[in-house]
Scaffold this active site. Structure first.
Site, short mmCIF file in Angstrom:
data_model
loop_
_atom_site.label_atom_id
_atom_site.label_comp_id
_atom_site.label_asym_id
_atom_site.label_seq_id
_atom_site.Cartn_x
_atom_site.Cartn_y
_atom_site.Cartn_z
N HIS A 148 0.97 -1.33 -0.11
CA HIS A 148 0.01 0.01 -0.01
C HIS A 148 0.99 1.23 -0.09
O HIS A 148 0.72 2.35 -0.85
CB HIS A 148 -0.79 -0.01 1.22
CG HIS A 148 -1.86 1.00 1.30
ND1 HIS A 148 -3.18 1.04 1.02
CD2 HIS A 148 -1.67 2.61 1.71
CE1 HIS A 148 -3.82 2.52 0.95
NE2 HIS A 148 -2.89 2.94 1.71
N GLU A 149 1.98 1.41 0.85
CA GLU A 149 2.77 2.52 0.94
C GLU A 149 3.56 2.49 -0.31
O GLU A 149 3.96 3.51 -0.71
CB GLU A 149 3.47 2.44 2.33
CG GLU A 149 2.55 2.42 3.54
CD GLU A 149 1.49 3.56 3.71
OE1 GLU A 149 1.94 4.54 3.21
OE2 GLU A 149 0.52 3.46 4.26
#
Length: 642
Positions: free
Chosen positions: A439-440
């Site tokens: 996600h990051e």
């Protein structure tokens, strides 16, 4: 009010009733009730008459009688109520009995103890002391009760008095030297101070000094600090009060306090009155359901009259501060009342550096600390934010047992202020860790390949605050305006986390909820607020009043049709959909780098700007990260887990 005072008065009467009862009871206790003793007295005399007493001893002073009966070794005690009567009744009887007895063993042994020859005053001394102590306690209680009643009466009489604090000659005054990053604002206020010191200079030119100056700006920009600096610079009396101090539950009190405040200032003119958070009392009239009889509106009406009414207030200058100028009543903002509005905005890079210098004066900084670098990396910070930043850095330094603040502590404090406290003890599973890493990484890769975006400063999958991880980008320069391209790119980066989850894990999570919310709000603002849609056109849709007023909300309505609302929704969806496609293309094109950054995050949990740059340039390969990784390698669009 009358019903509340009656129980209180009854409480005050309790000491008047209780203390006399205690005095009478104590007196009766010491004097004694001898009705029972008189009955026992004749029983004692009968013992002597019947010859049952073997020996006795009588204290002539205290009347204490000690006696033994024949055949009984126990000693009995009795207090004789009248010693002389006892001697006359018993002594002759015992003497005659002893004369008639032939055997000496049967004689009754008599003994009379003289005792101390105390006067009646000495005997009464304990009773007198008790009465004296009781009277003293009663006097002290009455005095305290009178003071309480007097204080209550004073509070009642001063209920309508203003609670303004007058600045005194303190050892350490706040001056304009303590205010940094607001040079233009200080110049405006310095003119006010100069007028109070030298009014002739302005009067000779026919100039009229502004009656009121309104300090406007976001919270934490230094509005109240500027007012304190004016108090420190000016020799004139300075009265400070908060807007909420005028508002009370009793009708008319607010207006009375306004009158009293200006009366105090007139007595000490030329003077300065500072009203902090004036929006508490200066809100737009007619906005509520109470109509013109609302207490706050009466207070505002009196404030308007005092500032510019028939009476006039020469040589009195009003300073006020608020972060909500949009809800103030128009009559308050017109010339003649608040003639001048000074906007105290967020400081620029130069202002931030000056503010950091002020707050760093009493803090030991290490040689590697560069305030100019900190100023560049804290775009958007207010003065209060910068003060809090250095304070957090100092606390972190003390926690690490260091003697001086280094750049590491300041950088850690910056992230703490922006993202929250790091939760290292929070245990997460490998599955959640892998999801957060991708996600990051999706946010970071999208940001890197959009040239207009701010560079990535740090990526972390360690939970902070409410977030499971974060990708932080710090602006390299201040921005006065935001372009359409920049906002479209911003939406692309916000969607990077969701797209990375769907692309690699073939599933999506709730972790992107805040990203989607921000992206939707930004797209909606582009359409209805900034006029950046070709379909809808450069038109403002909606209301420019964000304040929720019941009176206004009933009469308010949308200023556009349902057809236009449908177009707005379609345009917002189109902006989001286009951004989604752009971000998806970026992540698919640079899938190898997405896997690389995700693996490094999974292993190390945190990546700084320098390491991220090395990863993106290929200086660090996936084999250099020496641990088995759950990342997915992908040559074409098929997904296989390593």
């Amino acid at each position: 009010m009358k019903n509340e005072k009656k129980p209180r008065k009854l409480l005050y009467l309790i000491p008047y009733i209780l203390i006399p009862v205690l005095v009478i009871g104590a007196f009766m206790f010491f004097s004694g009730d001898n009705s029972k003793d008189k009955t026992e007295y004749y029983e004692i005399v009968n013992l002597f008459d019947e010859g049952k007493v073997e020996s006795y001893s009588l204290n002539l002073s205290s009347g204490l009688l000690k006696y033994q009966l024949k055949g009984d070794k126990k000693e009995y005690k009795y207090t004789v109520p009248n010693v002389n009567l006892f001697v006359s009744d018993v002594h002759e009887t015992v003497r005659e009995y002893n004369e008639s007895v032939e055997n000496e063993k049967d004689l009754v042994k008599m003994e009379y103890v003289p005792g101390s020859q105390n006067s009646w005053l000495t005997n009464m001394l304990p009773t007198i002391l008790l009465i004296g102590i009781t009277v003293l306690l009663m006097f002290l209680m009455m005095r305290r009760m009178n003071q309480s009643l007097s204080n209550e009466n004073n509070r009642t009489m001063s209920f309508g008095k203003a609670k303004a604090k007058q600045a005194k000659d303190d050892k350490r005054k706040t001056t304009f030297k303590d205010v940094a990053g607001a040079d233009e604002e200080k110049e405006e206020l310095a003119e006010i101070v100069e007028f109070l010191k030298n009014p002739t200079k302005f009067n000779d030119l026919g100039a009229r000094i502004p009656k009121g100056v309104l300090l406007v700006g976001p919270p934490g920009t230094g509005k109240t600090l500027l007012a304190r600096a004016v108090a420190g610079e000016a020799d004139a009396p300075f009265f400070s009060i908060s807007g909420s101090d005028f508002v009370e539950m009793y009708v008319g009190v607010g207006a009375s306090r306004v009158r009293d405040l200006f009366a105090q200032a007139k007595k000490n003119s030329p003077a300065i009155i500072f009203i902090d958070e004036i929006d508490a009392v200066g809100r737009h009239r007619g906005a509520g359901l109470g109509g013109g009889h609302d207490e706050r509106e009466q207070t505002l009406n009196q404030l308007l009259v005092e500032m510019d009414g028939f009476g006039g207030n020469e040589s009195i200058i009003i300073l006020a501060a608020t972060n909500r100028p949009d809800i103030l009543d128009p009559a308050l903002l017109r010339p003649g009342r608040f003639d001048r509005q000074i906007t105290v905005g967020r400081p620029d890079i130069k202002g931030r550096e000056e503010i950091l210098k002020v707050h760093a004066k009493k803090k030991p900084l290490a040689p590697d600390v560069d305030l100019a670098v900190i100023a560049r990396s804290t775009a958007g910070f207010t003065g209060a934010d910068l003060e809090n930043l250095l304070n957090e850095a100092a606390l972190l330094t003390a926690r690490r047992n260091k003697k001086s603040i280094t750049m590491d502590e300041i950088e850690e404090a910056t992230i703490k202020v922006v993202a929250g406290t790091e939760k290292k003890s929070h245990k997460i599973t490998d599955k959640d860790k892998k999801l957060t890493a991708y996600h990051e990484a999706g946010h970071a890769i999208a940001t890197y390949y959009l040239p207009g975006q701010d560079p990535v400063h740090q990526i972390s999958i360690i939970p902070r605050g409410m977030a499971g991880g974060y990708t932080m980008s710090l602006p390299s320069e201040d921005k006065n305006y935001i372009t359409k391209n920049y906002m479209e790119d911003e939406i692309v980066t916000l969607l990077g986390g969701r797209i990375a989850e769907a692309l690699v894990l073939d599933d999506i999570s709730t972790g992107a909820s805040n990203d989607i919310q921000r992206a939707t709000q930004l797209a909606h603002s582009m359409v209805v607020k900034y006029g950046m849609s070709k379909t809808v056109g450069p038109i403002f849709y909606g209301s420019d009043n964000d304040e929720v007023f019941l009176g206004r909300s009933y009469a308010s309505s949308k200023n556009y049709s349902e057809e236009t609302a449908s177009k707005i929704d379609a345009e917002v969806k189109k902006i989001i959909s286009d951004a989604y496609k752009r971000c998806e293309k970026i992540l698919k094109t640079h899938r190898a780098q997405l896997d690389l950054v995700a693996k490094d995050l999974f292993v190390n949990e945190k990546i700084d700007a320098e390491r991220f740059e090395s990863l993106m340039k290929g200086e660090i390969s996936i084999d250099d990260i020496n641990i088995e990784s759950p990342v997915v390698k992908n040559t074409d669009d098929s997904q296989t887990e390593e």
